[in-house]
Design a protein around this motif. Structure first.
Motif, PDB file in Angstrom:
ATOM      1  N   GLY A  99      -6.181 -23.649  30.840  1.00 48.02           N
ATOM      2  CA  GLY A  99      -7.413 -22.665  30.896  1.00 48.02           C
ATOM      3  C   GLY A  99      -7.733 -21.835  32.091  1.00 48.02           C
ATOM      4  O   GLY A  99      -7.541 -22.435  33.295  1.00 48.02           O
ATOM      5  N   GLY A 100      -8.027 -20.593  32.173  1.00 49.29           N
ATOM      6  CA  GLY A 100      -8.723 -19.954  33.291  1.00 49.29           C
ATOM      7  C   GLY A 100      -7.353 -19.551  34.038  1.00 49.29           C
ATOM      8  O   GLY A 100      -6.231 -19.578  33.737  1.00 49.29           O
ATOM      9  N   LEU A 101      -7.693 -19.704  35.448  1.00 52.56           N
ATOM     10  CA  LEU A 101      -6.695 -19.396  36.434  1.00 52.56           C
ATOM     11  C   LEU A 101      -5.671 -20.656  36.521  1.00 52.56           C
ATOM     12  O   LEU A 101      -4.865 -20.420  37.109  1.00 52.56           O
ATOM     13  N   PHE A 102      -5.892 -21.546  35.724  1.00 57.50           N
ATOM     14  CA  PHE A 102      -5.179 -22.748  35.864  1.00 57.50           C
ATOM     15  C   PHE A 102      -3.883 -22.477  35.005  1.00 57.50           C
ATOM     16  O   PHE A 102      -2.856 -23.280  35.043  1.00 57.50           O
ATOM     17  N   ASP A 103      -4.040 -21.349  34.213  1.00 59.68           N
ATOM     18  CA  ASP A 103      -2.689 -20.972  33.330  1.00 59.68           C
ATOM     19  C   ASP A 103      -1.860 -20.178  34.249  1.00 59.68           C
ATOM     20  O   ASP A 103      -0.802 -19.907  33.765  1.00 59.68           O
ATOM     21  N   LEU A 104      -2.312 -19.786  35.417  1.00 59.19           N
ATOM     22  CA  LEU A 104      -1.377 -18.749  36.372  1.00 59.19           C
ATOM     23  C   LEU A 104      -1.033 -19.493  37.423  1.00 59.19           C
ATOM     24  O   LEU A 104       0.154 -19.253  37.819  1.00 59.19           O
ATOM     25  N   VAL A 105      -1.961 -20.379  38.211  1.00 64.99           N
ATOM     26  CA  VAL A 105      -1.659 -21.201  39.204  1.00 64.99           C
ATOM     27  C   VAL A 105      -1.859 -22.494  38.952  1.00 64.99           C
ATOM     28  O   VAL A 105      -2.897 -22.880  38.560  1.00 64.99           O
ATOM     29  N   SER A 106      -1.237 -23.351  40.197  1.00 65.77           N
ATOM     30  CA  SER A 106      -1.638 -24.882  40.221  1.00 65.77           C
ATOM     31  C   SER A 106      -2.861 -25.004  41.019  1.00 65.77           C
ATOM     32  O   SER A 106      -3.454 -26.164  40.596  1.00 65.77           O
ATOM     33  N   SER A 107      -3.020 -24.232  41.940  1.00 68.66           N
ATOM     34  CA  SER A 107      -4.442 -24.653  42.771  1.00 68.66           C
ATOM     35  C   SER A 107      -5.156 -23.340  42.791  1.00 68.66           C
ATOM     36  O   SER A 107      -5.164 -22.669  43.739  1.00 68.66           O
ATOM     37  N   PRO A 108      -5.948 -23.207  41.756  1.00 64.52           N
ATOM     38  CA  PRO A 108      -7.093 -22.044  41.732  1.00 64.52           C
ATOM     39  C   PRO A 108      -7.757 -21.914  42.909  1.00 64.52           C
ATOM     40  O   PRO A 108      -8.283 -21.020  43.172  1.00 64.52           O
ATOM     41  N   GLN A 109      -8.380 -23.247  43.233  1.00 59.39           N
ATOM     42  CA  GLN A 109      -9.207 -23.320  44.169  1.00 59.39           C
ATOM     43  C   GLN A 109      -8.716 -22.961  45.656  1.00 59.39           C
ATOM     44  O   GLN A 109      -9.696 -22.556  46.479  1.00 59.39           O
TER      45      GLN A 109
END
Length: 227
Positions: free
Chosen positions: A155-165
């Protein structure tokens, strides 16, 4: 002695309270450059962004994050405090002095740049908050911590990258760079932060791929669709 008298005379002629004048004389003046690299509006904007980020990080640390049950080195822990203190000093070191700050006029181009950087910062600020909340909630059930294990999140940026933070941290420091355009010291700050975030994100990404056999192949480490 003449320089000291001049400094005292200058401090007495400014509207700064005595305590602030003392801090400026002994803490700021030793690191301040003779000429400013950006306007007082840019410096004030950058410091305001730091206040917001430090407030968020403090709240997340004590009220949101659920940390793994492992210890970190004392140096790594202390380096975080030193980084923020050093970054703020870097901003102030190239900022205009109080006596000349009011005489500077911000151009229309600078105003557009500052507003654009603030909008980018606001987006990254919000998405970093969402990512940290999602990481914490994944270790909870009914509001109580039930595990300290790493969990694959979607969900959210987690669907694009492993480390959104970490992606959002990179974006925020890029926004700071835009605000402090023309500065010298910030180039070293952003090089340190970006290098650090990219390295950790790549290591974390490989670890997730090894731990979760069904880890999404399209998910990147830190830059969507690229890296």
């Amino acid at each position: 002695m003449a320089a000291l008298a001049l400094s005292d005379e200058y401090a007495a002629s400014t509207p700064w309270p005595s305590a602030a004048a003392w801090c400026r004389r002994w803490l700021w003046d030793p690191v301040r450059r003779p000429e400013s690299s950006y306007s007082s509006a840019a410096a004030s904007t950058a410091v305001g962004m730091f206040v917001l980020q430090c407030a968020k990080r403090t709240y997340e640390t004590y009220r949101v994050n659920v940390f793994s049950d492992t210890a970190i080195g004392l140096w790594y822990y202390a380096s975080g405090y030193m980084h923020y203190a050093g970054a703020i000093v870097t901003v102030l070191a190239e900022a205009p002095v109080a006596a000349t700050a009011g005489k500077q006029q911000s151009s229309a181009l600078e105003s557009v740049r500052l507003v654009g950087a603030l909008l980018v910062f606001a987006w990254a600020y919000r998405e970093q908050w969402r990512a940290n909340v999602a990481l914490a909630e994944a270790r909870k059930r009914g509001g109580r911590v039930v595990t300290h294990e790493h969990i694959m999140i979607t969900g959210g940026l987690f669907d694009l990258v492993s480390s959104p933070q970490m992606l959002t941290e990179v974006v925020m420091y890029g926004a700071w760079y835009a605000v402090l355009w023309g500065g010298t010291g910030w180039k070293y700050v952003i090089a340190f932060v970006w290098g650090n975030q990219f390295e950790i994100a790549l290591i974390s990404h490989r670890w997730y791929q090894e731990k979760f056999r069904d880890y999404p192949r399209e998910r990147k480490a830190i830059i969507p669709y690229v890296l």
